[in-house]
Design a protein around this motif. Structure first.
Motif, PDB file in Angstrom:
ATOM      1  N   VAL A   1       0.751  -1.426   0.034  1.00 10.08           N
ATOM      2  CA  VAL A   1       0.033  -0.022  -0.297  1.00 10.08           C
ATOM      3  C   VAL A   1       0.722   1.333   0.142  1.00 10.08           C
ATOM      4  N   GLU A   2       1.870   1.195   0.736  1.00  8.22           N
ATOM      5  CA  GLU A   2       2.820   2.453   0.924  1.00  8.22           C
ATOM      6  C   GLU A   2       3.327   2.737  -0.385  1.00  8.22           C
ATOM      7  N   GLU A   3       3.958   1.689  -1.066  1.00  6.67           N
ATOM      8  CA  GLU A   3       4.384   1.846  -2.293  1.00  6.67           C
ATOM      9  C   GLU A   3       3.496   2.340  -3.261  1.00  6.67           C
ATOM     10  N   ALA A   4       2.227   1.911  -3.220  1.00  6.56           N
ATOM     11  CA  ALA A   4       1.190   2.457  -4.030  1.00  6.56           C
ATOM     12  C   ALA A   4       0.746   3.940  -3.985  1.00  6.56           C
ATOM     13  N   VAL A   5       0.724   4.270  -2.619  1.00 10.00           N
ATOM     14  CA  VAL A   5       0.608   5.697  -2.395  1.00 10.00           C
ATOM     15  C   VAL A   5       1.824   6.595  -2.852  1.00 10.00           C
ATOM     16  N   ASP A   6       3.084   6.055  -2.726  1.00  2.00           N
ATOM     17  CA  ASP A   6       4.254   6.635  -3.059  1.00  2.00           C
ATOM     18  C   ASP A   6       4.211   6.935  -4.743  1.00  2.00           C
ATOM     19  N   ILE A   7       3.591   6.022  -5.476  1.00  2.00           N
ATOM     20  CA  ILE A   7       3.471   6.283  -7.188  1.00  2.00           C
ATOM     21  C   ILE A   7       2.599   7.376  -7.389  1.00  2.00           C
TER      22      ILE A   7
ATOM     23  N   GLU B   1       3.927  15.046  -8.056  1.00  2.82           N
ATOM     24  CA  GLU B   1       5.021  15.897  -8.020  1.00  2.82           C
ATOM     25  C   GLU B   1       5.487  15.914  -9.509  1.00  2.82           C
ATOM     26  N   LYS B   2       5.440  15.113 -10.428  1.00  2.00           N
ATOM     27  CA  LYS B   2       5.939  15.271 -11.781  1.00  2.00           C
ATOM     28  C   LYS B   2       4.910  15.686 -12.541  1.00  2.00           C
ATOM     29  N   ASP B   3       3.680  16.171 -12.221  1.00  2.00           N
ATOM     30  CA  ASP B   3       2.675  16.828 -12.760  1.00  2.00           C
ATOM     31  C   ASP B   3       2.129  16.107 -13.996  1.00  2.00           C
ATOM     32  N   VAL B   4       1.740  14.743 -13.735  1.00  2.00           N
ATOM     33  CA  VAL B   4       1.425  13.702 -14.625  1.00  2.00           C
ATOM     34  C   VAL B   4      -0.312  14.063 -14.791  1.00  2.00           C
ATOM     35  N   MET B   5      -0.767  14.568 -15.786  1.00  2.00           N
ATOM     36  CA  MET B   5      -1.859  14.578 -16.111  1.00  2.00           C
ATOM     37  C   MET B   5      -2.759  13.236 -16.507  1.00  2.00           C
ATOM     38  N   LEU B   6      -4.054  13.370 -15.964  1.00  2.00           N
ATOM     39  CA  LEU B   6      -4.948  12.021 -16.350  1.00  2.00           C
ATOM     40  C   LEU B   6      -6.139  12.381 -17.412  1.00  2.00           C
ATOM     41  N   ASN B   7      -6.303  11.740 -18.370  1.00  2.00           N
ATOM     42  CA  ASN B   7      -7.300  12.106 -19.187  1.00  2.00           C
ATOM     43  C   ASN B   7      -8.466  11.367 -18.969  1.00  2.00           C
ATOM     44  N   ASP B   8      -9.506  11.232 -19.774  1.00  2.00           N
ATOM     45  CA  ASP B   8     -10.716  10.393 -19.380  1.00  2.00           C
ATOM     46  C   ASP B   8     -10.263   8.848 -19.669  1.00  2.00           C
ATOM     47  N   THR B   9      -9.472   8.453 -20.392  1.00  2.00           N
ATOM     48  CA  THR B   9      -8.799   7.174 -20.398  1.00  2.00           C
ATOM     49  C   THR B   9      -8.153   6.753 -19.315  1.00  2.00           C
TER      50      THR B   9
ATOM     51  N   VAL C   1      -5.983   9.726  -3.865  1.00  2.00           N
ATOM     52  CA  VAL C   1      -5.977  10.408  -5.347  1.00  2.00           C
ATOM     53  C   VAL C   1      -6.838  11.839  -5.312  1.00  2.00           C
ATOM     54  N   PHE C   2      -7.912  11.675  -4.522  1.00  2.00           N
ATOM     55  CA  PHE C   2      -8.670  13.000  -4.564  1.00  2.00           C
ATOM     56  C   PHE C   2      -7.935  14.127  -3.805  1.00  2.00           C
ATOM     57  N   ALA C   3      -7.116  13.870  -2.841  1.00  2.00           N
ATOM     58  CA  ALA C   3      -6.505  14.863  -1.877  1.00  2.00           C
ATOM     59  C   ALA C   3      -5.621  15.512  -2.792  1.00  2.00           C
ATOM     60  N   LEU C   4      -4.626  14.813  -3.679  1.00  2.00           N
ATOM     61  CA  LEU C   4      -3.756  15.067  -4.434  1.00  2.00           C
ATOM     62  C   LEU C   4      -4.247  15.778  -5.661  1.00  2.00           C
TER      63      LEU C   4
ATOM     64  N   ALA D   1      -7.499  13.309  -9.718  1.00  2.00           N
ATOM     65  CA  ALA D   1      -8.693  13.039 -10.640  1.00  2.00           C
ATOM     66  C   ALA D   1      -9.979  13.744  -9.738  1.00  2.00           C
ATOM     67  N   LYS D   2     -10.737  14.155 -10.632  1.00  2.00           N
ATOM     68  CA  LYS D   2     -12.349  14.684  -9.730  1.00  2.00           C
ATOM     69  C   LYS D   2     -13.024  13.698  -9.071  1.00  2.00           C
ATOM     70  N   PRO D   3     -13.437  13.875  -7.973  1.00  2.00           N
ATOM     71  CA  PRO D   3     -14.484  12.791  -7.549  1.00  2.00           C
ATOM     72  C   PRO D   3     -15.618  12.487  -8.415  1.00  2.00           C
ATOM     73  N   SER D   4     -15.943  11.287  -8.526  1.00  2.00           N
ATOM     74  CA  SER D   4     -17.340  10.935  -9.164  1.00  2.00           C
ATOM     75  C   SER D   4     -17.847   9.603  -8.567  1.00  2.00           C
ATOM     76  N   ALA D   5     -18.774   9.396  -9.101  1.00  2.00           N
ATOM     77  CA  ALA D   5     -19.508   8.056  -8.704  1.00  2.00           C
ATOM     78  C   ALA D   5     -18.873   7.069  -8.899  1.00  2.00           C
ATOM     79  N   ASN D   6     -18.261   6.923 -10.167  1.00  2.00           N
ATOM     80  CA  ASN D   6     -17.467   5.752 -10.589  1.00  2.00           C
ATOM     81  C   ASN D   6     -16.238   5.503  -9.899  1.00  2.00           C
ATOM     82  N   LEU D   7     -15.531   6.745  -9.695  1.00  2.00           N
ATOM     83  CA  LEU D   7     -14.317   6.597  -8.759  1.00  2.00           C
ATOM     84  C   LEU D   7     -14.510   6.118  -7.368  1.00  2.00           C
TER      85      LEU D   7
END
Length: 1211
Positions: free
Chosen positions: A674-680, A686-694, A722-725, A728-734
């Protein structure tokens, strides 16, 4: 059973009422063609002709539907246009014939009944010649036409012709034959049919008794008419509104106004409410029977209900058609002034339709002139003479036109030369030289000077020579043009040929090309494809791996795999190349990466890791990314973690793409790291990786996978991160994986608490249906009540009822489900019903779906055809033809008229099981091949458009469009595609391109959608482009078909544009100018306040708050303050909202005290003022949560109530 096209559903519903059935004809009832002959003719039709017919009829159908919705009638011109279009194609269907026949009755109030019947006869004959197959529904339709047009015919002969055509009459046929006898006062004939119905055990309905009321009255026995009501009650049928209307009409035809009044009282005492439409039938009967003196008394009883205007207009038209213009004018003057034909800020023009129809019916000039004067003197019409003259000129009525111009001259209204042009054109066309001379004399009598255009263009062409014209007109000198030479400028067809500026991306086009080809076409074009491949290779163009695989799979399916030769020894070749490069001391980075990629493709991870170990100093970030991705695919968390750490040690600045980060997070979470997943996730931030819809969808699947293998604690940690950082925006799906984790562990209480927490924090209720289903199954009423209370508070009571309804259905508690769906006031929500039906289809739940369809039979506004189509789809998937056949019977019992798609679906089920189809199957609207290519290319262009943004290649779309235009004749973007293009460009902030797209759309007379313009204007506001918004506003004002925009769309976004440009003074000045006008006090600027609050700009908020207070204080305009108050409340800024409420109340108190000449000292920003409020905003917050779906108007009213409540506290 008859069927009507689905696009006429509302039209069909309108036609099904007793007062609006359409007309037909029957001169050739016995001349029914053999079905096989007609079928053979239809089979010869080409797909192109069928496609053209379908397109023409769909368009005509839409026009008819819109006309009936808007006015309750259609015009003869519109009907004939549809009829001629169908005749030109030569393949009329049964639905089309039924539509045309029904349209020849009361929906044509502007046409005399005799002409309507003749038109119905003509349509019947012509369509029968073209092969239309008539069934009992068509014969019933022609009967209704006869009744509406009061056409006299022999019912006996009618039945004989039906028998000759091998058509069996049904109950409706007998009912209408009884009505036909009664219409002529023939009670004996009606009794004969009635006895026949009883012998066949056919039910005697209210319609039969209504006909008998009319029949006895027209036979002169009014007492028997009144006694029919008693007979009905003895038979267990309570007289309804239609029965009382029949009795009222009977008294009206006799001129018995006392009987009319008594019948009205009886109806009222029987709690039978008569609508304005019913009273209008009585008015029509009085006028037609010559008892016009009683009409005013009936007109006074009209209550001006919602549908009054169209119904009253149709009444006026029918009265004029029957020569009762004076009565029609009385009804016209009773029109409510707030709902006139063309209400504007300056004037009202009441009665345009009345004046036009008077002209069309050749009403006497004196009457028309009196009506015009009356309308003008009553200030009901600004220019009745001009409008009536326009109608007369359009009708080419020379006598009436000249008479009206003389009346206008007497009224000191201008009469100009061009008024005569339409009349002169018609006379010249008819070679009526005498008429031209007479019209010129009329012009001279009216003192209208004949100018040069009139003489040269409209008078001289009537004569053979100039000398003849001079002799006839006594003209000695004139300046005119003798002739014109029309110059024809040849037009050239321009073909736009454009080469794609990115030839390396030819793989996308190549794949689409091959995918659109059939196997036979590929075999024929094999050499050309091979040559194209060679050209790509010669240009050193590389096709992406995924595209290559797709092309290879396609060619394999087409049995031409030789077109792409796959090198089997690719790894060996690359390894040899690597050795050579290393021996020559050259760079091996790229080759090493290629070998690793090839080995991973062959699932040889061990060899790839060995190569990595051997050449670690030459490993690049791309090589590590390939290895990490392969480890993630194979759930090798330890190796993936080692590779990731090794890559970071070599270069900590290297960032993977989003998909690989998500894959790492997934494999770490699944393996308990879990900690490694949170670190990812933190590294992504930190590296400004943007998420699109996919990527967001990938994140959902990653969390769902972790939910299955981990537990709620792990998912909650990852979800909160995810939401705190802000990844991605909170959604019913997430949010749903967290609920899934609780449900998988059978912890319903935890699942409900988690869902409620999501609602509180993110305003989403994930998987509430599954939670409710679990609670119903467990019988936990306490938790179920808790869940229902929350749903009701947050989403509204109707949503709560639907959720509970679906939960009961899912658990098989059908009795409880029926009670829920039968809740008074509940109406259909197509989206919710569609969602649950699709769920039943996906899980093969026929019983549940059948119960839902049965329970919604009486649900208000429920689309019954749509509900049955869901069941038929499931029948097709399960190949259950017996159930499908039973559904067909139930549909007939419900008297549902299915859409053509439903009929084709049912026919397909029956045919595939070798069963006979019991109805005529509608033809499939086949499209021509080139049109199909155009449609595909439009979607392909839109797909390329989306891809081009992701690839940051904005010139790709014009190239694709240009290339499509050169390869596909007739290619053009449809309105839908163009609107979507504008919306997408606006979302991407390409406002210049969006405006250009809009202008090109308007140049070809296409109308943009409201959504496209709204998104464009909002994008311009975000960019601060004030002039752009003003340009769009000017373009919209020039539209021939105005769009239903909010009055504040442009103003609000101009204000936001000023704010974007830091020009706050201009924004405030714009809004203050608007609100200082008392007419604009109700305009809303909530959108502006919402954007300001979302941006968190306190400086702007303070500026606009002061403006709102100033408007409330100095101009008594409270809307801006109310809007700000509500927006603050929506943003959970309760203290700020409380302060705004205090300020507003203080202003209200000040104004109230001024009105009462009292003096009270209150400072708008005093702390003492705020302390006076013991009323907290908790109640208002509760109100918002209780009724989250309530309309803004209701919420505003509640806010105003709070103002007054607070004012009372102050007092």
């Amino acid at each position: 059973m008859y069927f009507i096209d689905p696009k006429l559903r509302s039209y069909r519903m309108f036609l099904s009422s007793s007062s609006t059935h359409l007309c037909s004809s029957l001169f050739v009832l016995g001349c029914v063609r053999n079905y096989a002959v007609a079928r053979e003719q239809k089979d010869e039709a080409s797909s192109g002709v069928q496609s053209k017919q379908a397109q023409q009829f769909d368009s005509a159908l839409s026009k008819l539907d819109n006309s009936v919705r808007r006015t309750g009638r259609i015009t003869k011109t519109m009907l004939l246009r549809v009829f001629h279009d169908i005749c030109r194609t030569g393949y009329p269907s049964g639905n089309q014939a039924l539509l045309l026949l029904r349209s020849c009755g009361s929906l044509l109030p502007e046409v005399p009944p005799v002409d309507r019947t003749e038109l119905a006869h003509h349509i019947w004959t012509k369509l029968q010649e073209l092969g239309s197959q008539y069934d009992v529904s068509h014969y019933n339709a022609i009967l209704k036409v006869y009744l509406q047009n009061e056409f006299k015919f022999s019912p006996t002969d009618f039945l004989a012709k039906m028998e000759a055509a091998n058509i069996l009459p049904n109950r409706v046929t007998y009912q209408r034959l009884i009505a036909a006898y009664c219409q002529n006062g023939d009670i004996e004939g009606a009794s004969t049919i009635l006895g026949f119905m009883k012998s066949k055990d056919l039910p005697i309905t209210e319609a039969v008794f209504n006909a008998l009321v009319t029949g006895h009255a027209r036979a002169g026995d009014i007492d028997s008419s009144k006694n029919i009501l008693t007979v009905m009650r003895n038979a267990g049928i309570e007289p309804g509104a239609d029965t009382y209307v029949s009795l009222l009409t009977a008294f009206a035809e006799k001129g018995d106004i006392d009987g009319v009044k008594k019948a009205l009282e009886e109806a009222e005492n029987a709690d039978c409410s008569l609508m304005d439409r019913d009273i209008m039938q009585v008015i029509f009967a009085l006028a037609k029977a010559g008892h016009q003196q009683y009409v005013p008394e009936m007109v006074e009883r009209l209550r001006h209900e919602r549908s009054y205007i169209p119904d009253a207009m149709n009444l006026c038209l029918s009265l004029i058609t029957h020569g009762q213009e004076d009565v029609a004018f009385q009804v016209l003057k009773n029109f409510p002034t707030l709902q006139m034909d063309n209400a504007s800020a300056e004037s009202y023009n009441l009665g345009n339709f009345f004046l036009r129809h008077c002209v069309n019916m050749n009403t006497a000039l004196d009457k028309v002139a009196n009506y015009c004067r009356d309308l003008q003197q009553s200030n009901l019409h600004t220019s009745p003479f001009n409008f009536t003259l326009l109608c007369a000129l359009e009708a080419k009525n020379i006598g009436l036109s000249c008479g009206l111009m003389k009346q206008m001259k007497e009224q000191n209204l201008p009469v100009r030369p061009h008024f005569f042009w339409p009349l002169l054109i018609q006379l010249v066309k008819d070679n009526n030289t005498t008429g031209v001379v007479e019209l010129v004399k009329t012009m001279e009598e009216l003192g209208v000077a004949i100018d040069t255009p009139t003489l040269s263009n409209y008078i001289l062409p009537a004569f053979g020579s100039l000398e003849e014209a001079r002799q006839a007109l006594k003209v000695t000198h004139a300046s005119f043009l003798t002739r014109w030479q029309m110059k024809c400028i040849p037009k050239t067809n321009a073909v736009c040929v454009c080469l794609c500026p990115h030839p390396e991306r030819g793989g996308y086009f190549l794949y689409s090309l091959i995918d659109s080809m059939t196997e036979a076409e590929v075999q024929v074009q094999k050499d050309k494809l091979r040559e194209y491949f060679k050209q790509l290779q010669a240009l050193n163009i590389t096709i992406p791996v995924n595209i290559y695989r797709g092309i290879r799979n396609l060619l394999d399916s087409y049995n031409v795999p030789e077109l792409i030769k796959v090198t089997e020894d690719k790894v060996e070749t690359l390894e040899n190349k690597l050795a050579e490069l290393k021996a020559e001391n050259k760079s091996i980075d790229l080759t090493l990466k290629q070998i690793i990629q090839a080995l991973c493709a062959e699932e040889n991870l061990q060899r790839a890791l060995e190569l990595k170990q051997q050449h670690e100093e030459h490993m690049t970030a791309g090589g590590y990314a390939i290895l990490i991705n392969h480890c993630c695919r194979n759930d090798n968390a330890e190796e993936a973690l080692n590779l990731k750490r090794e890559m970071s040690r070599k270069d900590s600045s290297v960032a993977l793409d989003a998909s690989k980060y998500i894959a790492l997070m997934k494999v770490f979470a699944n393996s308990g790291k879990v900690e490694e997943a949170v670190d990812i996730l933190k590294e992504m931030k930190e590296k400004d990786v943007m998420l699109n819809d996919t990527h967001t969808t990938m994140l959902f699947h990653a969390l769902s996978s972790a939910a299955a293998k981990g537990g709620p604690t792990i998912i909650r940690r990852l979800q909160d991160t995810v939401f705190a950082l802000g990844l991605a925006k909170p959604s019913a799906n997430l949010c749903s994986p967290l609920i899934t984790a609780y449900l998988d562990s059978n912890d319903l209480s935890g699942a409900l608490d988690a869902a409620l927490e999501c609602q509180k924090r993110y305003n989403h209720l994930p998987r509430i249906h599954d939670i409710l289903v679990g609670l119903v199954q467990q019988g936990d009423t306490e938790l179920l009540q808790k869940a229902m209370d929350v749903v009701s508070q947050e989403r509204g009571e109707m949503t709560m009822l639907y959720d509970l309804f679906f939960a009961f259905l899912q658990t098989g508690r059908y009795r409880e489900a029926r009670k829920i769906i039968e809740t008074p006031g509940l109406r259909a929500r197509p989206g919710r019903l569609h969602w649950y039906a699709e769920k039943c289809i996906a899980h093969n739940q026929m019983e549940t779906l059948e119960h839902m369809v049965d329970m919604t039979a009486k649900l208000f506004e429920c689309d019954r055809d749509e509900m049955y189509s869901y069941m038929l789809r499931l029948c097709k998937e399960t190949n259950n033809w017996k159930k499908a056949d039973a559904l067909w019977t139930k549909m007939q019992e419900e008297n549902i008229i299915p859409r053509e798609r439903t009929l084709r679906l049912l026919a397909d089920i029956l045919r595939s099981n070798g069963q006979e189809v019991p109805f005529e199957v509608p033809e499939v609207n086949l499209k021509e091949k080139n049109m199909h290519e155009v449609t595909l290319c439009i979607y392909f262009v839109l797909a390329i458009f989306d891809v081009s943004f992701r690839m940051n290649e904005k010139n790709l779309v014009p190239s694709v469009c240009c290339s499509a235009g050169s390869h596909i004749p007739g290619f053009k973007m449809s309105d839908t595609a163009t609107n979507l293009l504008i919306v997408t460009q606006s979302k991407k902030d390409l406002v210049t391109d969006a405006v250009q797209t809009l202008k090109s759309m308007l140049q070809v007379n296409h109308v943009p959608s409201q959504l496209a313009i709204t998104r464009l204007v909002q994008a311009l506001g975000r960019k601060g482009d004030v002039s752009g918004i003003e340009d769009v506003q000017k373009l919209m004002k020039g539209l021939s078909t105005p769009l239903n925009f909010s009055s504040m769309l442009f103003i609000n976004n101009i204000a936001l544009a000023h704010i974007k440009n830091d020009d706050l003074d201009s924004a405030v000045e714009l809004l203050e100018t608007l609100y200082t006008n008392p007419d604009n006090h109700s305009a809303s600027m909530s959108f502006v306040f919402r954007k300001i609050l979302e941006n968190g700009n306190d400086k702007v908020l303070d500026k606009f708050s002061v403006m709102a207070e100033r408007l409330a204080n100095h101009f008594a305009c409270y809307r801006p303050a109310s809007d700000l108050f509500l927006q603050l409340l929506d943003m959970d800024k309760v203290e700020d909202a409380k302060f705004m409420l205090a300020v507003s109340v203080c202003v209200c108190v000040l104004h109230s005290c001024k009105a009462d000449s009292q003096t009270i000292l209150l400072t708008s920003r005093s702390d003492d003022t705020s302390s006076l409020f013991k009323y907290e905003l908790k109640e208002l917050v509760l109100f918002r949560s209780l009724y989250g779906s309530v309309t803004r108007l209701l919420l505003l009213s509640f806010a105003q109530t709070v103002f007054f409540f607070s004012l009372k506290l102050l007092n």
